[in-house]
Design an enzyme around this catalytic site. Sequence first.
Site, PDB file in Angstrom:
ATOM      1  N   PRO A   2       0.849  -1.203   0.000  1.00 47.90           N
ATOM      2  CA  PRO A   2       0.000   0.000   0.000  1.00 47.90           C
ATOM      3  C   PRO A   2       0.885   1.254   0.000  1.00 47.90           C
ATOM      4  O   PRO A   2       1.802   1.357   0.794  1.00 47.90           O
ATOM      5  CB  PRO A   2      -0.795  -0.099   1.313  1.00 47.90           C
ATOM      6  CG  PRO A   2      -0.612  -1.483   1.797  1.00 47.90           C
ATOM      7  CD  PRO A   2       0.694  -1.968   1.248  1.00 47.90           C
ATOM      8  N   GLU A   3       0.625   2.170  -0.931  1.00 47.98           N
ATOM      9  CA  GLU A   3       1.381   3.418  -1.020  1.00 47.98           C
ATOM     10  C   GLU A   3       0.447   4.564  -0.627  1.00 47.98           C
ATOM     11  O   GLU A   3      -0.662   4.328  -0.168  1.00 47.98           O
ATOM     12  CB  GLU A   3       1.941   3.577  -2.448  1.00 47.98           C
ATOM     13  CG  GLU A   3       2.855   2.401  -2.842  1.00 47.98           C
ATOM     14  CD  GLU A   3       3.405   2.505  -4.261  1.00 47.98           C
ATOM     15  OE1 GLU A   3       3.500   3.620  -4.794  1.00 47.98           O
ATOM     16  OE2 GLU A   3       3.738   1.451  -4.831  1.00 47.98           O
TER      17      GLU A   3
END
Length: 274
Positions: A2-3
């Site tokens: 997840p960014e």
Amino acid sequence: MPELPEVETIKNELQPHIIGHRITGVTLFWEGLVRQPSVEEFCTRLIGQRLTEVARRGKYLIFSLTSGKALIIHLKMTGSLLLKSALAEPDKFIRAILHLDGETQLRFRDPRKLGVMWLVEDASPIIGKLGPEPLEAEFTPQILAQRLTNRTAPLKALLCDQGFIAGIGNMYADEALFAARIHPLRSGKSLYPDEVKCLHSTIQRVLWSAIKNKGASVENYFRPNGELGTAHFQFQVAHRLSGKLCPVCGTPIERIVVRNRGTYFCPKCQPQGE
Ligand SMILES: [Zn+2]
């Protein structure tokens, strides 16, 4: 994995359901999640606390508590936070449950067990070294130009370096460089002023668009309600198998490894240059 757009989506979607609610219990199925303090202190200091705010810095989620302490969570590669009724069966990848008043549970799902939680008074030792937030007003083309000066590292590595700029990882670095038509192996200092300006705006455009699409569900990313994001359907090069064709010019997308990161780009749209 997840960014910034995924963590921002999680923050936005958790907010209305958890703010003002009290933590009534903590269940840990995998104690390795807790980095600080001891597992016992972590649990006792959380119980009874009300959640007053949830914020994001880079890829970190920061939950403020009435005690003045903050619960910090990093989802690492495969973590997600799910809001569930206390009656729903937990699946086998749930590593921790925060029980909230009102029969709601915040469940930390993490197949690879790499996620981390801290409960601290002062968040700065954990998040203090992060670079600028790319979607905040402080991140200007001038700031990006300044930070690129004298940097010999490849741009792909710089964009993924959390101390250089916060929140970007493999996917959005590849997308931003493709949109700016910049080869991932070019050095930071090699960019012309026009290219810096262009990269600055493509970074913001790519991140905003992914937030609008609720993040990219390429592996184990789920939104708090269990649904998937759709940002990956907009990807031009990221996570393409090499051999797929560039959506702009039809040249096969190539995959190279830059400092241990699989990197996708179009050799024609993103020439290596000098
Ligand atoms: Zn191309």
